[in-house]
Design an enzyme around this catalytic site. Structure first.
Site, mmCIF file in Angstrom:
data_model
loop_
_atom_site.group_PDB
_atom_site.id
_atom_site.type_symbol
_atom_site.label_atom_id
_atom_site.label_comp_id
_atom_site.label_asym_id
_atom_site.label_seq_id
_atom_site.Cartn_x
_atom_site.Cartn_y
_atom_site.Cartn_z
ATOM 1 N N ASP A 193 2.875 -4.993 8.224
ATOM 2 C CA ASP A 193 1.688 -4.172 8.047
ATOM 3 C C ASP A 193 0.477 -5.111 8.174
ATOM 4 O O ASP A 193 0.183 -5.886 7.261
ATOM 5 C CB ASP A 193 1.743 -3.501 6.664
ATOM 6 C CG ASP A 193 0.455 -2.739 6.336
ATOM 7 O OD1 ASP A 193 -0.538 -2.892 7.073
ATOM 8 O OD2 ASP A 193 0.451 -2.019 5.326
ATOM 9 N N GLN A 249 -4.601 -5.492 6.889
ATOM 10 C CA GLN A 249 -5.615 -6.393 6.308
ATOM 11 C C GLN A 249 -5.667 -7.748 6.990
ATOM 12 O O GLN A 249 -6.546 -8.557 6.674
ATOM 13 C CB GLN A 249 -5.344 -6.590 4.806
ATOM 14 C CG GLN A 249 -5.506 -5.334 3.968
ATOM 15 C CD GLN A 249 -6.936 -4.784 3.978
ATOM 16 O OE1 GLN A 249 -7.898 -5.471 4.297
ATOM 17 N NE2 GLN A 249 -7.063 -3.510 3.637
ATOM 18 N N HIS A 262 0.874 -1.178 0.000
ATOM 19 C CA HIS A 262 0.000 0.000 0.000
ATOM 20 C C HIS A 262 0.913 1.230 0.000
ATOM 21 O O HIS A 262 2.030 1.182 0.532
ATOM 22 C CB HIS A 262 -0.828 -0.056 1.286
ATOM 23 C CG HIS A 262 -1.882 0.975 1.419
ATOM 24 N ND1 HIS A 262 -1.612 2.247 1.870
ATOM 25 C CD2 HIS A 262 -3.215 0.935 1.183
ATOM 26 C CE1 HIS A 262 -2.751 2.927 1.906
ATOM 27 N NE2 HIS A 262 -3.725 2.166 1.503
HETATM 28 N N1 C6P Z 1 -6.331 0.220 2.846
HETATM 29 C C1 C6P Z 1 -8.188 -0.120 1.332
HETATM 30 O O1 C6P Z 1 -9.292 0.167 0.876
HETATM 31 P P1 C6P Z 1 -5.043 3.504 7.133
HETATM 32 O O2 C6P Z 1 -5.588 4.342 6.015
HETATM 33 O O3 C6P Z 1 -3.871 4.164 7.817
HETATM 34 O O4 C6P Z 1 -6.091 3.018 8.087
HETATM 35 O O5 C6P Z 1 -4.501 2.147 6.440
HETATM 36 C C2 C6P Z 1 -3.568 2.211 5.405
HETATM 37 C C3 C6P Z 1 -3.310 0.842 4.841
HETATM 38 C C4 C6P Z 1 -2.060 0.293 4.992
HETATM 39 N N2 C6P Z 1 -1.780 -0.954 4.559
HETATM 40 C C5 C6P Z 1 -2.708 -1.716 3.954
HETATM 41 C C6 C6P Z 1 -2.345 -3.090 3.513
HETATM 42 C C7 C6P Z 1 -3.992 -1.202 3.761
HETATM 43 O O6 C6P Z 1 -4.909 -1.945 3.159
HETATM 44 C C8 C6P Z 1 -4.304 0.113 4.189
HETATM 45 C C9 C6P Z 1 -5.648 0.720 3.939
HETATM 46 C C10 C6P Z 1 -7.689 0.641 2.540
HETATM 47 O O7 C6P Z 1 -7.512 -1.021 0.863
HETATM 48 C C11 C6P Z 1 -7.819 2.115 2.342
HETATM 49 S S1 C6P Z 1 -6.760 2.721 1.076
#
Ligand code: C6P
Length: 408
Positions: free
Chosen positions: A202, A205, A125
């Site tokens: 990370d 998910q 991401h």
């Molecule tokens: N993915 C999706 O629709 P935040 O925005 O800080 O809560 O999470 C960021 C983030 C980081 N790593 C992974 C693997 C993610 O999936 C996400 C957030 C959402 O896929 C919003 S873009």
């Protein structure tokens, strides 16, 4: 027989929003990778906090401040226990995954020196790419990217050749938000440690799809967002091994993170407060604790394994559609499907699905380099949680077919 089990219907009834109608149709919420819905007890906890406990924490002798502090610190304990961390002081509250990664990139990354290497993967991401680019530029570090195969699995053979004594950190997603791939993080952690490198996982998910134990994993950092585990937005967690957190300088300066301030010199508070400057998202932390309590009160083993059924059924039905290309067909996958149909833009399909009450995500999912690798502008992604039903998958497939018949 392919129908939703009673225990799932029972779980589902705890999420009020799932009874909502959208454009006059029953909501089918398949955007759980973006954010999960909240059970009633989490919603009510936010209200009860503001109705009868609201105060600032860690700084008041008065009753309400002590109640709020207790609630916030109890939530920290619940999280520590839920993810198997050794100490409460290893749980840092942040704004979310993005904030947690930026903290580590800035603080741990800031300790690295010219020529040191950081490894990420091609399926990250943006929040696990850009913070490393920023610190790499500042400290002249080398950022290397572990490639992926066309099926969405990491190229572990190439990975093996990329780790060396120069590698100081591997920052990698547990589960891809775009492909659903579950990465072999235990192997990655072992390999990294054999070269003395640290590992950040990370967990944005993975936290909502399975039980995490950071001690078993032996990862150095684990990050996630509260809103992806049935809790509120604006709160997240950074788990870090105590010895590492002790070594790292503060990320931000301000109230609560200090022991003593003078114009000549400032000394810093102990962990975890050293990394928690300013008034935090108190209600967010407390309600995240409630979300964890909710998860502890249900049979997550059963719920998480049911998600696999949703995935298998959806994939089976999608494959029957003409010109269907599934993006992400790794052997180990979580419950999300990403796909394109012929040359139709995913946004057009997503818009027509919305009109039928179905919430999916379309676009690059904040993984533009991965889209470049597949040479596509984006995908349509349906991501499931345990409160979704088999019947909803049927509604989705029928609505998809209807939309395609309009667009083709
Ligand atoms: N993915 C999706 O629709 P935040 O925005 O800080 O809560 O999470 C960021 C983030 C980081 N790593 C992974 C693997 C993610 O999936 C996400 C957030 C959402 O896929 C919003 S873009």
């Amino acid at each position: 027989m392919n129908q939703t089990p009673d225990y799932i219907q029972e779980l589902r009834s705890k999420f009020p929003i799932l009874k909502t109608k959208v454009h006059g149709k029953a909501l089918v919420y398949f955007d759980n990778a973006a954010t999960t819905q909240k059970p009633l007890e989490v919603i009510e906890r936010v209200q009860s906090y503001y109705a009868s406990e609201n105060a600032n924490i860690h700084r008041g002798v008065h009753h309400l401040s002590q109640v709020a502090t207790q609630g916030y610190e109890d939530a920290r304990k619940l999280i520590q226990n839920y993810i198997g961390a050794g100490k409460e002081s290893e749980i840092i509250f942040t704004k979310g995954t993005t904030d947690s990664i930026n903290l580590v990139a800035s603080s741990f990354g800031g300790l690295l020196q010219e020529g040191d290497e950081i490894l990420i993967s091609a399926m990250e991401h943006h929040s696990n790419i850009v913070p490393w680019q920023l610190i790499a530029r500042k400290n002249k570090l080398t950022l290397k990217v572990i490639p992926v195969h066309r099926n969405g699995e990491l190229d572990m053979e190439v990975f093996e050749t990329m780790v060396s004594e120069k590698t100081k950190l591997i920052s990698i997603t547990h589960i891809s938000n775009t492909l659903g791939t579950i990465n072999p993080i235990k192997d990655i952690i072992e390999k990294a440690h054999s070269f003395g490198a640290k590992v950040l996982i990370d967990g944005a998910q993975s936290i909502q799809h399975g039980k995490i134990n950071v001690s078993d994993l032996d990862c150095d950092f684990f990050v996630f967002s509260g809103h992806k585990i049935f809790g509120p937005t604006g709160i997240g967690v950074l788990y870090g091994k105590e010895a590492l957190l002790e070594l790292m300088p503060p990320y931000q300066g301000g109230g609560d993170m200090i022991k003593r301030v003078s114009f000549e010199e400032t000394t810093f508070n102990e962990l975890p407060f050293k990394f928690e400057a300013g008034t935090p998202n108190i209600v967010g932390g407390i309600a995240l604790g409630t979300a964890i309590k909710f998860l502890k009160s249900i049979d997550t083993k059963q719920a998480f394994s049911y998600e696999k059924r949703l995935l298998n059924y959806a994939e089976e039905e999608l494959k029957k559609i003409d010109e269907m290309t599934l993006i992400g067909t790794a052997a180990e996958k979580t419950s999300l499907v990403s796909f394109n149909v012929g040359k139709i833009h995913p946004f057009d399909i997503g818009t027509l699905l919305d009109k039928q009450g179905i919430a999916v995500r379309t676009g690059h999912h904040c993984t533009q380099p991965l889209m470049d690798f597949f040479n596509i502008p984006g995908t349509l992604r349906a991501s499931f949680a345990f409160y979704n039903t088999i019947e909803e998958v049927d509604v989705f497939i029928n609505a998809l077919k209807r939309s395609l018949s309009i667009l083709k």
